[in-house]
Enzyme design. Structure first.
Site, mmCIF file in Angstrom:
data_model
loop_
_atom_site.group_PDB
_atom_site.id
_atom_site.type_symbol
_atom_site.label_atom_id
_atom_site.label_comp_id
_atom_site.label_asym_id
_atom_site.label_seq_id
_atom_site.Cartn_x
_atom_site.Cartn_y
_atom_site.Cartn_z
ATOM 1 N N LYS A 10 0.817 -1.219 0.000
ATOM 2 C CA LYS A 10 0.000 0.000 0.000
ATOM 3 C C LYS A 10 0.847 1.262 0.000
ATOM 4 C CE LYS A 10 -4.529 -1.234 1.614
ATOM 5 N NZ LYS A 10 -5.619 -0.948 2.521
ATOM 6 N N LYS A 50 -4.628 -9.700 -6.393
ATOM 7 C CA LYS A 50 -5.959 -9.906 -5.802
ATOM 8 C C LYS A 50 -6.950 -8.858 -6.317
ATOM 9 C CE LYS A 50 -5.707 -7.166 -1.610
ATOM 10 N NZ LYS A 50 -5.927 -6.937 -0.227
ATOM 11 N N LYS A 65 -10.309 -2.931 -4.276
ATOM 12 C CA LYS A 65 -10.992 -1.649 -4.514
ATOM 13 C C LYS A 65 -10.034 -0.630 -5.095
ATOM 14 C CE LYS A 65 -13.316 -2.329 -0.186
ATOM 15 N NZ LYS A 65 -13.636 -1.910 1.163
HETATM 16 P P1 TYM Z 1 -10.950 -5.060 3.721
HETATM 17 O O1 TYM Z 1 -11.902 -3.966 4.011
HETATM 18 O O2 TYM Z 1 -9.839 -4.788 2.754
HETATM 19 O O3 TYM Z 1 -11.719 -6.332 3.191
HETATM 20 C C1 TYM Z 1 -12.845 -6.860 3.888
HETATM 21 C C2 TYM Z 1 -12.779 -8.375 3.858
HETATM 22 O O4 TYM Z 1 -12.752 -8.843 2.494
HETATM 23 C C3 TYM Z 1 -11.650 -9.720 2.297
HETATM 24 N N1 TYM Z 1 -11.126 -9.534 0.937
HETATM 25 C C4 TYM Z 1 -10.906 -10.533 0.077
HETATM 26 N N2 TYM Z 1 -11.100 -11.869 0.195
HETATM 27 C C5 TYM Z 1 -10.802 -12.628 -0.892
HETATM 28 N N3 TYM Z 1 -10.342 -12.129 -2.072
HETATM 29 C C6 TYM Z 1 -10.143 -10.790 -2.226
HETATM 30 N N4 TYM Z 1 -9.721 -10.303 -3.397
HETATM 31 C C7 TYM Z 1 -10.441 -9.935 -1.122
HETATM 32 N N5 TYM Z 1 -10.369 -8.595 -0.926
HETATM 33 C C8 TYM Z 1 -10.791 -8.376 0.336
HETATM 34 C C9 TYM Z 1 -10.609 -9.289 3.339
HETATM 35 O O5 TYM Z 1 -9.710 -10.329 3.633
HETATM 36 C C10 TYM Z 1 -11.495 -8.938 4.520
HETATM 37 O O6 TYM Z 1 -11.819 -10.090 5.264
HETATM 38 N N6 TYM Z 1 -7.872 -5.032 7.671
HETATM 39 C C11 TYM Z 1 -9.166 -5.460 7.194
HETATM 40 C C12 TYM Z 1 -10.334 -4.914 7.998
HETATM 41 C C13 TYM Z 1 -10.235 -5.121 9.483
HETATM 42 C C14 TYM Z 1 -10.465 -6.341 10.166
HETATM 43 C C15 TYM Z 1 -10.330 -6.028 11.551
HETATM 44 C C16 TYM Z 1 -10.771 -7.641 9.742
HETATM 45 C C17 TYM Z 1 -9.980 -4.156 10.403
HETATM 46 N N7 TYM Z 1 -10.023 -4.705 11.672
HETATM 47 C C18 TYM Z 1 -10.461 -7.016 12.524
HETATM 48 C C19 TYM Z 1 -10.924 -8.617 10.732
HETATM 49 C C20 TYM Z 1 -10.768 -8.301 12.104
HETATM 50 C C21 TYM Z 1 -9.339 -4.999 5.756
HETATM 51 O O7 TYM Z 1 -8.698 -4.074 5.321
HETATM 52 O O8 TYM Z 1 -10.347 -5.631 5.089
#
Ligand code: TYM
Length: 334
Positions: A114, A198, A201
């Site tokens: 990032k 992957k 967004k």
């Molecule tokens: P975020 O907002 O990027 O994504 C939300 C969830 O979607 C999953 N994900 C994917 N899974 C499979 N293939 C993909 N291409 C893909 N893109 C996104 C992510 O793995 C996630 O589960 N850091 C986290 C948010 C967070 C969080 C937490 C998660 C903050 N605190 C505590 C669990 C527990 C994030 O940026 O997810």
């Protein structure tokens, strides 16, 4: 003594949710709510680690909440709220910043991706982001964390932080060591333009992903344009090892159909990819369009969404305060 199971997960309100979020995490949330107590959080403090337009951020917080409801999460059974409304997340993150090690954070690949080539210009928040994520989970003493495979390294850091806290403060078993729950069939949905990256967004091209709010026409167009190669569909999964785009489309289709990929391959062996693409478009339209429609309906009812978030906040706050009181005592804060 057996500890009560509690799941926590978060989704960033940084724009349109996509098929990767849906298959990698959201569908898992839906099944998990039947098995244990769950907390689903719109992680707005994580979102601001990169600059967000304030007006858009607010709208995206509502939209992510709408998506949680649209996929079928029960607002009464689960706790649904936005992270910044419970200040304990920020407080515990600070305490954990003092437990977590710089060497651990230096290993985080997501920061490297990032921050890009000019790390000096990345926000400090982006660097210590994994400590805030650990705080989210540990604030509620969660035992299970449903996420996509891209979050695995952050979860490992959370486990290390929990263990070090318990050891440093001689509070054995105070924080449970949380288990990641990662989908078996498709833990990482890849970009439709490049099967080695992957679906995300932040990827510039709209054609790289299916958004949950896409219309049927958009879905069909994106799948038609999705990158493949010139070989037909093989009969065995191992023949897809060097064909990432082909493997990705087949995995998505198998997951939507809830059918093992080998069975799909046996049925489609020798066919051209246009055959799979037609079937895949139909399945995506049938699965995604009703969710998108529901999100669009809910987003217009801000009063309802606010009511859901307020109710979730009350419940989250109670749990967070109870745990924080003990954490402050353990650390020696007055
Ligand atoms: P975020 O907002 O990027 O994504 C939300 C969830 O979607 C999953 N994900 C994917 N899974 C499979 N293939 C993909 N291409 C893909 N893109 C996104 C992510 O793995 C996630 O589960 N850091 C986290 C948010 C967070 C969080 C937490 C998660 C903050 N605190 C505590 C669990 C527990 C994030 O940026 O997810």
């Amino acid at each position: 003594m057996s500890i009560k199971k509690l799941a926590f997960s978060g989704v960033q309100p940084t724009g349109n949710l996509h098929l990767g979020n849906y298959l990698g995490a959201l569908t898992n949330f839906v099944s998990l709510q039947k098995e244990m107590e769950c907390i689903f959080c719109v992680v707005d403090l994580h979102a601001i680690t990169t600059f967000q337009n304030p007006k858009e951020l607010k709208q995206n917080i509502f939209e992510t909440t709408a998506a949680f409801l649209a996929i079928g999460l029960d607002e009464n059974k689960n706790i649904i709220f936005n992270q910044s409304s419970v200040s304990g997340h920020a407080e515990l993150a600070w305490i954990l910043n003092c437990v977590s090690r710089i060497g651990w954070l230096n290993r985080m690949t997501q920061f490297k991706d990032k921050a890009g080539s000019d790390k000096e210009k990345a926000s400090v928040g982006l660097y210590i982001y994994p400590n805030l994520m650990a705080a989210d989970i540990l604030l509620y003493k969660a035992t299970h964390v449903p996420v996509g495979a891209d979050q695995k390294q952050h979860l490992e850091l959370c486990r290390d932080v929990a263990q070090k806290f318990n050891k440093d403060f001689k509070s054995e078993n105070f924080f449970p060591i949380p288990e990641p729950l990662i989908q078996k069939n498709i833990s990482r949905v890849m970009s439709l333009r490049d099967g080695t990256k992957k679906m995300s967004k932040s990827e510039e091209s709209d054609y790289s992903r299916i958004d949950l709010k896409d219309s049927a026409d958009e879905i069909v167009k994106k799948i038609k344009k999705a990158k493949t190669d010139s070989s037909p569909i093989p009969g065995q999964e191992k023949e897809l090892e060097k064909r990432p785009e082909a493997l990705n489309l087949l995995k998505i289709y198998a997951d939507l159909k809830k059918t093992p990929i080998q069975k799909i391959l046996s049925e489609m062996e020798g066919k051209e990819f246009s055959f799979l693409k037609n079937k895949l478009s139909d399945s995506l339209v049938a699965t995604i369009c009703p969710v998108g429609k529901k999100i669009k309906e809910l987003i217009d009812d801000k009063a309802y969404l606010e009511q859901v978030l307020n109710k979730g906040r009350e419940k989250a706050l109670k749990k967070a305060e109870e745990n924080l009181k003990k954490i402050r005592e353990i650390v020696g804060l007055l």
